[in-house]
Scaffold this motif. Structure first.
Motif, short mmCIF file in Angstrom:
data_model
loop_
_atom_site.label_atom_id
_atom_site.label_comp_id
_atom_site.label_asym_id
_atom_site.label_seq_id
_atom_site.Cartn_x
_atom_site.Cartn_y
_atom_site.Cartn_z
N THR A 1 9.00 -45.34 33.06
CA THR A 1 7.78 -44.96 33.79
C THR A 1 7.56 -43.45 33.68
O THR A 1 6.44 -42.99 33.48
N GLU A 2 8.65 -42.70 33.81
CA GLU A 2 8.53 -41.25 33.71
C GLU A 2 8.08 -40.84 32.31
O GLU A 2 7.25 -39.93 32.16
N ALA A 3 8.62 -41.52 31.31
CA ALA A 3 8.24 -41.21 29.93
C ALA A 3 6.75 -41.50 29.73
O ALA A 3 6.04 -40.71 29.10
N ALA A 4 6.29 -42.61 30.31
CA ALA A 4 4.87 -42.97 30.19
C ALA A 4 4.02 -41.91 30.86
O ALA A 4 2.98 -41.51 30.34
N LYS A 5 4.48 -41.44 32.03
CA LYS A 5 3.74 -40.40 32.74
C LYS A 5 3.68 -39.14 31.91
O LYS A 5 2.63 -38.50 31.80
N ALA A 6 4.81 -38.76 31.32
CA ALA A 6 4.88 -37.54 30.52
C ALA A 6 3.95 -37.65 29.32
O ALA A 6 3.29 -36.68 28.94
N ALA A 7 3.88 -38.85 28.73
CA ALA A 7 3.03 -39.03 27.55
C ALA A 7 1.55 -38.94 27.92
O ALA A 7 0.73 -38.54 27.11
N ASN A 8 1.22 -39.32 29.15
CA ASN A 8 -0.18 -39.29 29.57
C ASN A 8 -0.63 -37.92 30.04
O ASN A 8 -1.80 -37.59 29.95
N SER A 9 0.29 -37.14 30.55
CA SER A 9 -0.10 -35.83 31.09
C SER A 9 -0.36 -34.88 29.93
O SER A 9 0.18 -35.03 28.84
N PRO A 10 -1.24 -33.88 30.16
CA PRO A 10 -1.61 -32.98 29.06
C PRO A 10 -0.41 -32.24 28.52
O PRO A 10 0.46 -31.81 29.27
N ALA A 11 -0.36 -32.12 27.21
CA ALA A 11 0.73 -31.43 26.54
C ALA A 11 0.60 -29.93 26.79
O ALA A 11 -0.48 -29.44 27.10
N PRO A 12 1.70 -29.19 26.66
CA PRO A 12 1.61 -27.73 26.79
C PRO A 12 0.66 -27.17 25.74
O PRO A 12 0.63 -27.65 24.61
N GLY A 13 -0.13 -26.18 26.11
CA GLY A 13 -1.11 -25.63 25.18
C GLY A 13 -2.39 -26.43 25.17
O GLY A 13 -3.27 -26.20 24.35
N ASP A 14 -2.49 -27.40 26.09
CA ASP A 14 -3.70 -28.20 26.18
C ASP A 14 -4.81 -27.35 26.81
O ASP A 14 -4.56 -26.32 27.40
N HIS A 15 -6.03 -27.83 26.65
CA HIS A 15 -7.17 -27.06 27.16
C HIS A 15 -8.21 -28.03 27.68
O HIS A 15 -8.16 -29.22 27.37
N ASN A 16 -9.13 -27.49 28.44
CA ASN A 16 -10.26 -28.27 28.92
C ASN A 16 -11.16 -28.62 27.73
O ASN A 16 -11.43 -27.76 26.89
N PHE A 17 -11.60 -29.90 27.66
CA PHE A 17 -12.42 -30.29 26.50
C PHE A 17 -13.69 -29.44 26.43
O PHE A 17 -14.09 -29.01 25.35
N TRP A 18 -14.33 -29.22 27.58
CA TRP A 18 -15.58 -28.45 27.59
C TRP A 18 -15.25 -26.96 27.79
O TRP A 18 -15.76 -26.32 28.69
N ASP A 19 -14.38 -26.44 26.94
CA ASP A 19 -14.09 -25.01 27.05
C ASP A 19 -15.11 -24.23 26.23
O ASP A 19 -16.00 -24.80 25.59
N ARG A 20 -14.97 -22.91 26.26
CA ARG A 20 -15.97 -22.05 25.64
C ARG A 20 -16.05 -22.30 24.12
O ARG A 20 -17.14 -22.34 23.55
N SER B 1 -20.49 -36.75 16.69
CA SER B 1 -19.56 -35.69 16.31
C SER B 1 -18.76 -35.23 17.53
O SER B 1 -17.54 -35.03 17.45
N ILE B 2 -19.45 -35.07 18.67
CA ILE B 2 -18.77 -34.66 19.90
C ILE B 2 -17.79 -35.77 20.32
O ILE B 2 -16.68 -35.49 20.76
N GLY B 3 -18.21 -37.04 20.11
CA GLY B 3 -17.34 -38.16 20.45
C GLY B 3 -16.06 -38.15 19.63
O GLY B 3 -14.97 -38.38 20.15
N VAL B 4 -16.19 -37.86 18.33
CA VAL B 4 -15.01 -37.80 17.46
C VAL B 4 -14.11 -36.65 17.90
O VAL B 4 -12.88 -36.80 18.00
N SER B 5 -14.73 -35.50 18.23
CA SER B 5 -13.95 -34.35 18.72
C SER B 5 -13.18 -34.75 19.98
O SER B 5 -12.01 -34.38 20.14
N TYR B 6 -13.84 -35.50 20.86
CA TYR B 6 -13.22 -35.89 22.12
C TYR B 6 -12.01 -36.80 21.86
O TYR B 6 -10.97 -36.67 22.49
N LEU B 7 -12.17 -37.73 20.89
CA LEU B 7 -11.05 -38.61 20.55
C LEU B 7 -9.86 -37.80 20.04
O LEU B 7 -8.72 -38.03 20.43
N PHE B 8 -10.16 -36.83 19.16
CA PHE B 8 -9.08 -35.97 18.66
C PHE B 8 -8.44 -35.20 19.82
O PHE B 8 -7.23 -35.06 19.89
N HIS B 9 -9.30 -34.72 20.75
CA HIS B 9 -8.79 -33.96 21.90
C HIS B 9 -7.86 -34.82 22.73
O HIS B 9 -6.75 -34.40 23.09
#
Ligand SMILES: [Zn+2]
Length: 166
Positions: free
Chosen positions: A51-70, A125-133
């Protein structure tokens, strides 16, 4: 890839939770032979670990950013501008009696439909970007917009550069 792994972890956690619930019923029957335990499935400690591993996999990775960033705002604006240029340059080309190569002339000459296709291309295009994000591919996420904007702008330049036949 990370998303698929998170799904696998979730499945593992769900399966072991179901197995955990079934065990008391089995142990109440003294005649039942002990069910062979698949390795690493039953113990509560293992369940917690999964369960903890699943939680870790779902939480944002280090260096993650907001999708709607500048940076994405600018990139999506670039894609939109590229598509708008494509729209304007294609209509310009049609006015000069040239043929659109990628879409049929009947689509391009239906201006609201053609404009809708340009908007849909931007949204896709934004949708594909979001999937990659979401799957942690932030570099691909940026490149999707950058390449799309570049290709659209390049196509527009080509459209304007085409010589009008006389
Ligand atoms: Zn991202």
């Amino acid at each position: 890839m990370r998303c698929a792994m998170a799904g696998a972890f979730f499945l593992l956690a769900a399966v072991s939770a179901v197995q955990g619930q079934q065990q008391p019923a089995e142990s109440r029957n003294p005649n039942a032979p002990a069910a062979p335990q698949p390795a690493g499935s039953a113990s509560p400690a293992n369940q917690k670990k999964i369960t903890e591993a699943a939680k870790a996999a779902n939480s944002p990775a280090p260096g993650d950013h907001n999708f709607w960033d500048r940076e994405n705002d600018l990139l999506f604006a670039g894609v939109g501008a590229g598509r708008a240029l494509d729209y304007a340059s294609t209509l310009n080309l049609r006015r000069r009696g040239l043929n659109e190569v990628f879409l049929t002339n009947s689509i391009v000459d239906n201006h609201p439909l053609f404009a809708g296709i340009e908007v849909a291309a931007t949204a896709a295009s934004i949708g594909v970007s979001y999937l990659f994000h979401r799957t942690g591919h932030h570099r691909l996420e940026r490149w999707t917009s950058a390449i799309h904007a570049g290709v659209a702008a390049g196509g527009a330049i080509r459209n304007y550069a085409l010589k009008t036949p006389h």
